[in-house]
Design a protein around this motif. Structure first.
Motif, PDB file in Angstrom:
ATOM      1  N   UNK A 318     -13.859  21.679 -15.781  1.00  8.80           N
ATOM      2  CA  UNK A 318     -13.669  20.718 -16.834  1.00  8.80           C
ATOM      3  C   UNK A 318     -15.051  20.413 -17.444  1.00  8.80           C
ATOM      4  N   UNK A 319     -15.014  19.410 -18.626  1.00  8.97           N
ATOM      5  CA  UNK A 319     -16.207  19.094 -19.467  1.00  8.97           C
ATOM      6  C   UNK A 319     -16.299  17.661 -19.139  1.00  8.97           C
ATOM      7  N   UNK A 320     -17.544  17.025 -19.047  1.00  6.64           N
ATOM      8  CA  UNK A 320     -17.935  15.772 -19.321  1.00  6.64           C
ATOM      9  C   UNK A 320     -18.961  15.271 -20.156  1.00  6.64           C
ATOM     10  N   UNK A 321     -18.835  14.564 -21.089  1.00  4.63           N
ATOM     11  CA  UNK A 321     -19.775  14.126 -21.950  1.00  4.63           C
ATOM     12  C   UNK A 321     -20.465  12.911 -21.819  1.00  4.63           C
ATOM     13  N   UNK A 322     -21.739  12.686 -21.865  1.00  3.21           N
ATOM     14  CA  UNK A 322     -22.444  11.611 -22.150  1.00  3.21           C
ATOM     15  C   UNK A 322     -23.523  11.338 -23.407  1.00  3.21           C
ATOM     16  N   UNK A 323     -23.825  10.058 -23.645  1.00  3.68           N
ATOM     17  CA  UNK A 323     -24.840   9.889 -24.679  1.00  3.68           C
ATOM     18  C   UNK A 323     -25.853   8.738 -24.159  1.00  3.68           C
ATOM     19  N   UNK A 331     -26.911   6.718 -19.161  1.00  8.64           N
ATOM     20  CA  UNK A 331     -26.213   7.253 -20.237  1.00  8.64           C
ATOM     21  C   UNK A 331     -24.538   6.724 -20.007  1.00  8.64           C
ATOM     22  N   UNK A 332     -23.871   6.398 -21.284  1.00  3.91           N
ATOM     23  CA  UNK A 332     -22.620   5.961 -21.324  1.00  3.91           C
ATOM     24  C   UNK A 332     -21.743   7.143 -21.508  1.00  3.91           C
ATOM     25  N   UNK A 333     -20.533   7.405 -20.779  1.00  2.00           N
ATOM     26  CA  UNK A 333     -19.600   8.611 -20.931  1.00  2.00           C
ATOM     27  C   UNK A 333     -19.051   8.323 -22.144  1.00  2.00           C
ATOM     28  N   UNK A 340      -9.105  13.531 -21.099  1.00  2.00           N
ATOM     29  CA  UNK A 340      -9.441  12.525 -20.101  1.00  2.00           C
ATOM     30  C   UNK A 340     -11.150  12.479 -20.191  1.00  2.00           C
ATOM     31  N   UNK A 341     -11.775  11.392 -19.347  1.00  2.00           N
ATOM     32  CA  UNK A 341     -13.285  11.426 -19.307  1.00  2.00           C
ATOM     33  C   UNK A 341     -13.741  12.962 -18.905  1.00  2.00           C
ATOM     34  N   UNK A 342     -13.264  13.555 -17.719  1.00  2.00           N
ATOM     35  CA  UNK A 342     -13.221  14.812 -17.162  1.00  2.00           C
ATOM     36  C   UNK A 342     -12.309  15.686 -17.760  1.00  2.00           C
ATOM     37  N   UNK A 343     -12.503  16.253 -19.016  1.00  2.00           N
ATOM     38  CA  UNK A 343     -11.498  17.024 -19.784  1.00  2.00           C
ATOM     39  C   UNK A 343     -11.306  18.530 -19.432  1.00  2.00           C
TER      40      UNK A 343
END
Length: 418
Positions: A318-323, A331-333, A340-343
């Protein structure tokens, strides 16, 4: 007897430990903007010319160095159980655009991420070690510098964007401000798309305690800031955002997706864990627009977009992103729309596919109808220029003949008089 609260805490700890064990980070990509810098240029009436800045225009400042050193320390903390504590050349690959400020930002970042210890210290007391940062000439950059100017279709899309109701409304609403800027800065012309450079110069000067001209009020700066942010939206969105992404930020997104897919396949020989990309505000905005997570505002100095690949206990990925755009908070997701957040990786690939061109060079070409129209227009202009040129030549010849005839007549008279 054990209290109910105690039992709950034990159960919660057990669940959290199980979740941590089930989900393992296997690969990460971090894309960041360079740190604080001097202005790229000055406007004609600006009292602060290039010699007012220690290293000249467009260069990383001491503050910019500190920002990236701090970001490197943050990454060290975040990945302390993922990366080796000491630098290992097979674990991290660093890529930068060929600008002083991005190369230096990467180097300052690495100083915070990999402070040398023991055998890696080549000079006692020096908490720094050289780590390679790779780049290509600016003329060859097609991965980290946007917008690329080699795409006729993108230029056409930008022209169409300038005729949208949103663009025309903003232009009308801020016409007085644009005229004020032209009058006060000495610029010959300015527009919604170019006025950002004036804001950038004023913003850089204000950050370095330089006095602003009298006409630069807080309200003027607010309006300039709005136009600056709108300029980013125009470049990568406002009109046909997905197609713009396919021709711009989709190039970088495609490379990231390719790497995620590759890293998802277990390979004992694969040692790369971190891809670090040092670039610009437009690079971050281009990537986020292609992911449809861009908030419409210029990414600040040293802001960092993080993409992490995880493997579950059952082998799924799965892929998770943050900035990270504020060093004072975590960092905020970022949530990819439609996932989903955990895609799950397969969903991440499927959802992002429409923003990635299969053949970008082909998509950049204008349609045959557009090309024919362009050819006809060029031919018509050429014919008009040719007609004008012929008329000018004939006019010169006629005047020359007339002049020669007159000179001959007077010459005869003079001979007779003589």
């Amino acid at each position: 007897m054990v209290s109910t609260a105690g039992l709950l805490l034990v159960a919660l700890a057990s669940v959290c430990g199980r979740v941590a064990a089930e989900r393992q980070l296997v690969y990460a990509t971090v894309l960041f903007r360079h740190g604080d810098r001097s202005p790229v240029k000055a406007f004609p009436t600006d009292p602060y010319k290039e010699d007012a800045w220690p290293q000249g225009f467009g260069q990383l400042s001491q503050e910019g160095m500190r920002q990236h050193y701090e970001l490197g320390q943050f990454l060290r903390t975040r990945y302390k159980n993922f990366l080796n504590e000491s630098y290992h050349r097979h674990e991290v690959l660093v890529r930068s655009t060929d600008y002083d400020r991005t190369l230096m930002s990467a180097e300052a970042n690495l100083a915070g991420l990999y402070p040398p210890k023991g055998r890696q210290m080549f000079r006692p007391g020096l908490k720094w070690q050289p780590i390679p940062v790779h780049t290509v000439p600016q003329s060859e950059e097609r991965l980290l510098s946007f917008p690329l100017g080699d795409c006729p279709r993108y230029k056409q899309l930008m022209n169409e964007t300038e005729h949208t109701a949103e663009f025309l409304n903003v232009t009308t609403a801020y016409q007085d401000l644009i005229e004020l800027v032209i009058n006060k800065t000495g610029l010959k012309k300015a527009s919604v798309e170019t006025v950002w450079s004036v804001y950038d110069t004023l913003f850089c000067e204000s950050r370095h305690n330089m006095s602003a001209p009298d006409w630069v009020t807080p309200d003027v700066m607010d309006q300039l800031r709005f136009l600056k942010d709108f300029g980013f939206q125009v470049i990568f969105g406002v009109y046909k955002q997905q197609e713009k992404s396919r021709l711009q930020g989709g190039l970088l997104l495609g490379e990231i997706v390719k790497n995620l897919t590759k890293m998802a396949v277990p390979d004992p020989k694969q040692q790369l864990k971190l891809m670090m990309l040092s670039a610009h505000d437009t690079t971050v905005a281009a990537l986020q627009a292609s992911l449809n997570v861009f908030n419409g505002k210029q990414p600040p100095y040293a802001s960092c977009h993080i993409i992490e690949l995880y493997r579950e206990e059952n082998g799924a990925t799965s892929v998770s992103m943050f900035f990270r755009n504020d060093s004072s908070v975590n960092p905020y997701p970022l949530q990819l729309p439609g996932c989903a957040l955990d895609c799950p990786l397969e969903d991440f690939v499927r959802i992002t596919k429409p923003s990635i061109a299969d053949d970008r060079d082909k998509e950049c070409q204008l349609s045959s109808q557009e090309r024919d129209r362009k050819v006809i227009l060029i031919l018509a202009l050429s014919v008009c220029l040719l007609v004008v040129l012929i008329a000018i030549i004939l006019g010169v010849i006629c005047r020359h003949k007339e002049s020669s005839s007159n000179r001959g007549y007077h010459h005869v008279i003079n001979q007779e008089e003589s």
